[in-house]
Design an enzyme around this catalytic site. Structure first.
Site, short mmCIF file in Angstrom:
data_model
loop_
_atom_site.label_atom_id
_atom_site.label_comp_id
_atom_site.label_asym_id
_atom_site.label_seq_id
_atom_site.Cartn_x
_atom_site.Cartn_y
_atom_site.Cartn_z
N ASP A 153 -2.37 1.68 -4.88
CA ASP A 153 -3.64 2.04 -4.25
C ASP A 153 -4.70 0.99 -4.60
O ASP A 153 -4.53 0.18 -5.51
CB ASP A 153 -4.10 3.42 -4.68
CG ASP A 153 -4.19 3.55 -6.19
OD1 ASP A 153 -5.15 3.02 -6.77
OD2 ASP A 153 -3.29 4.17 -6.80
N HIS A 171 0.81 -1.22 0.00
CA HIS A 171 0.00 0.00 0.00
C HIS A 171 0.85 1.27 0.00
O HIS A 171 0.30 2.38 -0.08
CB HIS A 171 -0.93 0.01 1.22
CG HIS A 171 -2.26 0.65 0.95
ND1 HIS A 171 -2.48 1.50 -0.11
CD2 HIS A 171 -3.46 0.56 1.59
CE1 HIS A 171 -3.73 1.91 -0.12
NE2 HIS A 171 -4.35 1.35 0.92
#
Length: 529
Positions: free
Chosen positions: A503, A499
């Site tokens: 995304d 992350h």
């Protein structure tokens, strides 16, 4: 003026000559004098060349600093040739044979089998000027005394009529062992790979406290198999059973199966057994510890396999017909397709559209990915799709890598997958087979799991976990029959991503591409390379 300058020069030369004459005659024998005869006649010799050459353990993989010696193929005094195998080592879940750089005689082994050798340090000495022919080696081996000569002589079959009665100190187990020793022919020849075994077999030997050199191998060239170890342990326990009957049994952790509550209550107080990690477990411990430092997020999707099931069935019929009619089919050809090659190809096609999933994070910005934090983080995009595939093996979880999937078709992916899986289960993967991965696919559905949360591998940014395919009732997609309930084959895809750089929307779009290709596998035909 000419004569004055010339006379001064002649006088100086004359004084120098007289000084040299006196020193040579012994008038001045000062050893510190720069013109001393002892200093003038000094000779310097070059450093002698050493005949014994230490062989250094070369770097056999990225980031590997030590490896375990699995098996020695030589012993001190043996003659070796250049490029002949010296030993087998295991490092980072891979086994590699180390060959000799020189031709000569082995003088010293720095490590025993089972010890850890340091990369870049000597592990064997070879005398390049020595000479030991096979006859001398055989004579030396024949002259060496056996490990335990007294019991063999006392239990010799030729002296059966005159053998003395065993003393009272000889236990029943020792008598059984002596009887077993005399039942075997003395000097029974073993194959050239008698003590060579896979890491899984060697781990079983350590667990059961078995010396692999004492086990008779039934594999190729006398190779020791897992069944041989189990048979040896059963025979050993059977011989030791009479002596162990008076003693109370020691509780052991159950190896498998289901235990009854009565046996659990009668087993006494709870005990804890300390077992060291295997080499594979140590590497997994280190790798997963570093991987879990990556901020993960999970994305799951449900994929309809109905069309893929039908396509795979048709292709397997074609492969079966072509394989049956071709008597000269090569070993590399695939006899049957699984679902995994289609999934791997679908992932590769999605990487062309979303190359960020094929990148890696360079934390310090130097290109090394060392993670020192001294520079600006960056992404390094990679052109080849090297997809790692998690494989369940007897020695643990291994992740071999299928190289350049983008340039392969389904049959090529299936053949390479079968080769890597076979090597992984045999413990014969090389470091090259397990390096260079850019993204990973883990198929837990072959065991039975439906949902999973895979862990992103270090130096990668995404991983796909494939669950178990199952039949579910669903509404039909055919126009005009939307209210009709049909049977569909459904499988769950679970994605994990880094992350820090990926995304959720990007991963969802990439997962949608993979889902579309799997649900409509005919699309692959238009993108074959």
């Amino acid at each position: 003026m000419f004569w004055s300058h010339g006379s001064r020069a002649v006088r100086q030369q004359w004084r120098v000559c007289k000084t040299l004459t006196r020193r040579v005659a012994g008038a001045s024998l000062d050893p510190l004098s720069p013109l001393s005869p002892s200093m003038a006649r000094a000779f310097h010799a070059a450093r002698p060349l050493l005949a014994v050459k230490p062989v250094l353990l070369a770097d056999i993989g990225e980031g590997i600093v030590e490896c375990e010696i699995i098996q020695w193929f030589v012993e001190p005094g043996a003659r070796v040739e250049e490029f002949s195998p010296l030993c087998e080592v295991q490092s980072d879940k891979a086994s590699v044979e180390i060959t000799s750089r020189f031709a000569g005689v082995v003088k010293k082994l720095y490590y025993e089998a089972g010890e850890l050798a340091k990369v870049g340090k000597p592990f064997v000495d070879i005398d390049i000027e020595g000479d030991a022919n096979q006859q001398d080696t055989t004579t030396t081996a024949a002259a060496a005394p056996p490990p335990n000569p007294p019991p063999v002589v006392a239990a010799s079959p030729s002296a059966e009529g005159t053998a003395p009665t065993p003393t009272a100190s000889l236990t029943e187990s020792e008598a059984a062992a002596a009887a077993a020793a005399q039942s075997e022919p003395a000097g029974r020849p073993k194959g050239k790979h008698a003590t060579l075994a896979t890491p899984a077999v060697r781990h079983l030997c350590k667990t059961l406290n078995v010396d692999i050199s004492e086990v008779e191998g039934t594999g190729k060239d006398g190779r020791v198999l897992k069944e041989d170890i189990q048979r040896f342990v059963a025979q050993r326990d059977a011989r030791a059973e009479p002596a162990a009957q008076p003693e109370a049994p020691t509780p052991r952790p159950a190896a498998g199966g289901f235990g009854s509550p009565e046996s659990a209550l009668a087993s006494g107080p709870p005990q804890e057994t300390r077992v060291p990690l295997t080499r594979t477990q140590e590497m997994m411990f280190k790798t997963m510890t570093r991987s879990l430092a990556i901020p993960h997020f999970l994305y799951a999707d449900e994929v309809d396999f109905t069309s893929l099931v039908q396509l795979r069935s048709r292709l397997n019929k074609v492969l079966a017909a072509s394989g049956a009619g071709s008597a000269e089919a090569s070993a590399a050809e695939v006899a049957k397709l699984s679902y995994l090659p289609f999934i791997i190809k679908a992932v590769s096609m999605a990487l062309y559209k979303y190359p960020i999933l094929n990148a890696r994070v360079d934390v310090d910005g130097s290109g090394s990915g060392s993670g020192s934090g001294s520079g600006k983080p960056s992404l390094i995009y990679r052109s080849h799709h090297n997809i790692g595939v998690a494989v369940d093996t007897p020695q643990g979880l291994l992740v071999p890598v299928i190289k350049n999937v983008g340039a392969r078709n389904i049959l090529s992916i299936a053949a390479e997958l079968a080769r890597l899986q076979s090597l992984a289960r045999a413990g014969r993967l090389t470091p090259d087979d397990m390096s260079g991965g850019t993204i990973t696919v883990s198929n837990i559905g072959s065991i039975g799991g439906t949902y999973l949360s895979p862990v992103v591998v270090e130096r990668e940014v995404a991983i796909l976990g494939v669950g178990r395919m199952r039949d579910v009732p669903a509404f039909s997609d055919v126009p005009g029959e939307e209210d009709k309930v049909v049977r569909k084959q459904v499988c769950n895809f679970s994605w994990s991503a880094d992350h820090r750089v990926v995304d959720g929307a990007t991963l969802a779009r990439a997962a949608q591409v993979v889902r579309t290709i799997v649900e409509e596998p005919d699309v692959m035909v238009m993108h074959l390379r």
